[in-house]
Write a protein that holds these residues in place. Structure first.
Motif, PDB file in Angstrom:
ATOM      1  N   VAL A 181       0.833  -1.209   0.000  1.00 40.00           N
ATOM      2  CA  VAL A 181       0.000   0.000   0.000  1.00 40.00           C
ATOM      3  C   VAL A 181       0.867   1.259   0.000  1.00 40.00           C
ATOM      4  O   VAL A 181       0.709   2.145  -0.851  1.00 40.00           O
ATOM      5  CB  VAL A 181      -0.948  -0.002   1.214  1.00 40.00           C
ATOM      6  CG1 VAL A 181      -1.681   1.334   1.315  1.00 40.00           C
ATOM      7  CG2 VAL A 181      -1.954  -1.138   1.107  1.00 40.00           C
ATOM      8  N   ILE A 182       1.788   1.340   0.960  1.00 40.51           N
ATOM      9  CA  ILE A 182       2.639   2.539   1.076  1.00 40.51           C
ATOM     10  C   ILE A 182       3.599   2.630  -0.111  1.00 40.51           C
ATOM     11  O   ILE A 182       3.765   3.700  -0.708  1.00 40.51           O
ATOM     12  CB  ILE A 182       3.417   2.527   2.399  1.00 40.51           C
ATOM     13  CG1 ILE A 182       2.441   2.545   3.586  1.00 40.51           C
ATOM     14  CG2 ILE A 182       4.364   3.726   2.481  1.00 40.51           C
ATOM     15  CD1 ILE A 182       3.115   2.419   4.935  1.00 40.51           C
ATOM     16  N   GLY A 183       4.234   1.507  -0.443  1.00 41.57           N
ATOM     17  CA  GLY A 183       5.172   1.495  -1.566  1.00 41.57           C
ATOM     18  C   GLY A 183       4.497   1.789  -2.882  1.00 41.57           C
ATOM     19  O   GLY A 183       5.047   2.489  -3.733  1.00 41.57           O
ATOM     20  N   GLY A 184       3.265   1.274  -3.060  1.00 44.86           N
ATOM     21  CA  GLY A 184       2.519   1.557  -4.292  1.00 44.86           C
ATOM     22  C   GLY A 184       2.198   3.028  -4.436  1.00 44.86           C
ATOM     23  O   GLY A 184       2.311   3.602  -5.533  1.00 44.86           O
ATOM     24  N   ALA A 185       1.801   3.658  -3.324  1.00 43.80           N
ATOM     25  CA  ALA A 185       1.503   5.095  -3.360  1.00 43.80           C
ATOM     26  C   ALA A 185       2.757   5.903  -3.695  1.00 43.80           C
ATOM     27  O   ALA A 185       2.710   6.848  -4.500  1.00 43.80           O
ATOM     28  CB  ALA A 185       0.934   5.536  -2.013  1.00 43.80           C
ATOM     29  N   LEU A 186       3.883   5.528  -3.086  1.00 41.10           N
ATOM     30  CA  LEU A 186       5.141   6.227  -3.374  1.00 41.10           C
ATOM     31  C   LEU A 186       5.592   5.987  -4.810  1.00 41.10           C
ATOM     32  O   LEU A 186       6.149   6.885  -5.456  1.00 41.10           O
ATOM     33  CB  LEU A 186       6.226   5.765  -2.399  1.00 41.10           C
ATOM     34  CG  LEU A 186       6.072   6.229  -0.946  1.00 41.10           C
ATOM     35  CD1 LEU A 186       7.073   5.522  -0.048  1.00 41.10           C
ATOM     36  CD2 LEU A 186       6.251   7.746  -0.851  1.00 41.10           C
ATOM     37  N   PHE A 187       5.354   4.794  -5.315  1.00 40.24           N
ATOM     38  CA  PHE A 187       5.719   4.480  -6.700  1.00 40.24           C
ATOM     39  C   PHE A 187       4.916   5.355  -7.666  1.00 40.24           C
ATOM     40  O   PHE A 187       5.466   5.872  -8.652  1.00 40.24           O
ATOM     41  CB  PHE A 187       5.467   3.002  -6.976  1.00 40.24           C
ATOM     42  CG  PHE A 187       5.894   2.563  -8.346  1.00 40.24           C
ATOM     43  CD1 PHE A 187       7.233   2.519  -8.696  1.00 40.24           C
ATOM     44  CD2 PHE A 187       4.960   2.190  -9.295  1.00 40.24           C
ATOM     45  CE1 PHE A 187       7.631   2.111  -9.961  1.00 40.24           C
ATOM     46  CE2 PHE A 187       5.341   1.780 -10.561  1.00 40.24           C
ATOM     47  CZ  PHE A 187       6.678   1.741 -10.891  1.00 40.24           C
ATOM     48  N   LEU A 188       3.627   5.528  -7.396  1.00 39.92           N
ATOM     49  CA  LEU A 188       2.802   6.409  -8.235  1.00 39.92           C
ATOM     50  C   LEU A 188       3.307   7.845  -8.174  1.00 39.92           C
ATOM     51  O   LEU A 188       3.337   8.548  -9.193  1.00 39.92           O
ATOM     52  CB  LEU A 188       1.338   6.341  -7.785  1.00 39.92           C
ATOM     53  CG  LEU A 188       0.597   5.038  -8.103  1.00 39.92           C
ATOM     54  CD1 LEU A 188      -0.789   5.063  -7.482  1.00 39.92           C
ATOM     55  CD2 LEU A 188       0.508   4.821  -9.610  1.00 39.92           C
ATOM     56  N   PHE A 189       3.727   8.260  -6.978  1.00 38.87           N
ATOM     57  CA  PHE A 189       4.287   9.601  -6.835  1.00 38.87           C
ATOM     58  C   PHE A 189       5.552   9.766  -7.683  1.00 38.87           C
ATOM     59  O   PHE A 189       5.727  10.797  -8.368  1.00 38.87           O
ATOM     60  CB  PHE A 189       4.616   9.872  -5.359  1.00 38.87           C
ATOM     61  CG  PHE A 189       5.561  11.028  -5.136  1.00 38.87           C
ATOM     62  CD1 PHE A 189       5.116  12.330  -5.266  1.00 38.87           C
ATOM     63  CD2 PHE A 189       6.885  10.809  -4.811  1.00 38.87           C
ATOM     64  CE1 PHE A 189       5.995  13.395  -5.071  1.00 38.87           C
ATOM     65  CE2 PHE A 189       7.765  11.848  -4.604  1.00 38.87           C
ATOM     66  CZ  PHE A 189       7.318  13.162  -4.740  1.00 38.87           C
ATOM     67  N   LEU A 190       6.413   8.755  -7.670  1.00 39.78           N
ATOM     68  CA  LEU A 190       7.644   8.815  -8.460  1.00 39.78           C
ATOM     69  C   LEU A 190       7.347   8.846  -9.959  1.00 39.78           C
ATOM     70  O   LEU A 190       8.021   9.554 -10.719  1.00 39.78           O
ATOM     71  CB  LEU A 190       8.535   7.615  -8.125  1.00 39.78           C
ATOM     72  CG  LEU A 190       9.132   7.599  -6.705  1.00 39.78           C
ATOM     73  CD1 LEU A 190       9.760   6.261  -6.412  1.00 39.78           C
ATOM     74  CD2 LEU A 190      10.157   8.720  -6.545  1.00 39.78           C
ATOM     75  N   LEU A 191       6.322   8.082 -10.373  1.00 42.13           N
ATOM     76  CA  LEU A 191       5.930   8.084 -11.778  1.00 42.13           C
ATOM     77  C   LEU A 191       5.406   9.464 -12.206  1.00 42.13           C
ATOM     78  O   LEU A 191       5.766   9.972 -13.274  1.00 42.13           O
ATOM     79  CB  LEU A 191       4.857   7.023 -12.033  1.00 42.13           C
ATOM     80  CG  LEU A 191       5.334   5.566 -12.124  1.00 42.13           C
ATOM     81  CD1 LEU A 191       4.130   4.643 -12.284  1.00 42.13           C
ATOM     82  CD2 LEU A 191       6.306   5.371 -13.281  1.00 42.13           C
ATOM     83  N   MET A 192       4.557  10.056 -11.370  1.00 40.98           N
ATOM     84  CA  MET A 192       4.000  11.381 -11.706  1.00 40.98           C
ATOM     85  C   MET A 192       5.096  12.445 -11.688  1.00 40.98           C
ATOM     86  O   MET A 192       5.087  13.352 -12.514  1.00 40.98           O
ATOM     87  CB  MET A 192       2.891  11.731 -10.725  1.00 40.98           C
ATOM     88  CG  MET A 192       1.618  10.904 -10.904  1.00 40.98           C
ATOM     89  SD  MET A 192       0.233  11.447  -9.885  1.00 40.98           S
ATOM     90  CE  MET A 192       0.834  11.030  -8.241  1.00 40.98           C
TER      91      MET A 192
END
Length: 315
Positions: free
Chosen positions: A299-310
């Protein structure tokens, strides 16, 4: 964040991890010689905390190395088929050598993980070089193919339940006498640190590093073998933990730059902190029950991954 603050934060989280859980363990009880608290501390809390620190550090450093050598910010052990290959190796041993030792399973996991990453390296040479997302997406598909083979074999030989029990990252079952293989990561860390300068040069690319006198391909084989050894030992002891090898190295790069030699230690510390935080959340969120740490990391890593992509898209 200053480096000294990271060390302090790691120390605080380590202490919290040692004393948080369903059964109470306190410093007072340990000092007074309470046998139950002492047994819990030695047999479960200490092994669990050490495993969290070593697993978080190994997966994060492994991801950092993958990204550096393959010159791509979104690759890691989990996105190039390495961990899927290791799982396939463990599964084959479980099917054909059901009474095999942990050492045999770890050897199979290492061999399959190493062969998997070498196959992906060969595949990556024929991929288009324009879009950096092509490499991780291809790696995910490569891993899914291997995972599908493993799933088919698991159903065919009726070991699905056994496989699912160790596929999900969970530190609740870590106990004295059953986790020591994870200490393999310590010599792996040491060897990678001594190779840090060569790894830094290799990240400049095959042509430039060769001009500087480095055997780029041989270094890749050695370094990826070490990463496969460390990562497969983590998988065998605690299961799969998603996103860690992608997110943590990118966060470290944001704050401290991309120089591998200078940031390897910080990456390990950051990874340990991240996993400790997720594990503490997993223990207290619905106490007295416990969530598998892989769910919280996802959950946390997925949210951070989306942030890095954006952030990449905006850049």
């Amino acid at each position: 964040m200053k480096k000294s603050y990271l060390f302090l934060l790691l120390l605080i989280l380590t202490i919290i991890s040692l004393f948080v859980g369903v059964h109470g363990v306190s410093i007072t009880g340990l000092l007074e010689g309470d046998e139950i608290e002492r047994m819990l501390f030695i047999k479960t809390r200490f092994p669990r905390t050490i495993s969290l620190i070593l697993a978080g550090g190994m997966l994060s450093v492994g991801g950092k190395i993958m990204q550096h050598l393959m010159q791509n910010k979104f690759v890691s052990e989990g996105t190039i088929g390495m961990m899927d290959s290791a799982r396939l190796g463990i599964l084959i041993v479980m099917i054909f050598l059901p009474n095999s030792s942990v050492l045999t399973r770890s050897l199979a996991a290492f061999v399959f993980a190493y062969v998997g990453v070498l196959l992906f390296l060969s595949l990556s040479k024929v991929l288009p070089k324009g879009d950096p997302m092509i490499l991780p997406l291809t790696g995910v598909m490569f891993g899914n193919i291997i995972g599908a083979i493993a799933t088919f074999l698991a159903y065919q030989f009726q070991v699905v339940q056994n496989v699912s029990s160790w596929l999900q990252g969970n530190f609740a079952t870590v106990m004295e006498g059953s986790y020591e293989l994870i200490y393999v990561t310590i010599p792996v860390f040491i060897l990678l640190y001594f190779l840090g300068y060569q790894i830094t040069i290799a990240g400049l690319g095959s042509e430039l590093s060769t001009n500087l006198g480095l055997n780029h391909q041989r270094l890749q084989w050695i370094v990826f073998a070490l990463v496969a050894l460390g990562s497969s030992s983590v998988l065998l002891m605690v299961g799969a933990i998603p996103f860690l090898g992608v997110v943590v190295p990118n966060l470290v790069s944001l704050f401290y730059g991309d120089h591998f030699k200078n940031t390897m230690g910080l990456t390990a510390i950051f990874g340990a902190i991240f996993l400790l935080v997720c594990d503490i959340i997993a223990r207290v969120l619905i106490a007295p029950y416990e969530i598998p740490v892989s769910v919280v990391v996802g959950v946390i890593g997925g949210a951070l991954f989306l942030f890095l992509l954006m952030r990449r898209k905006q850049a």
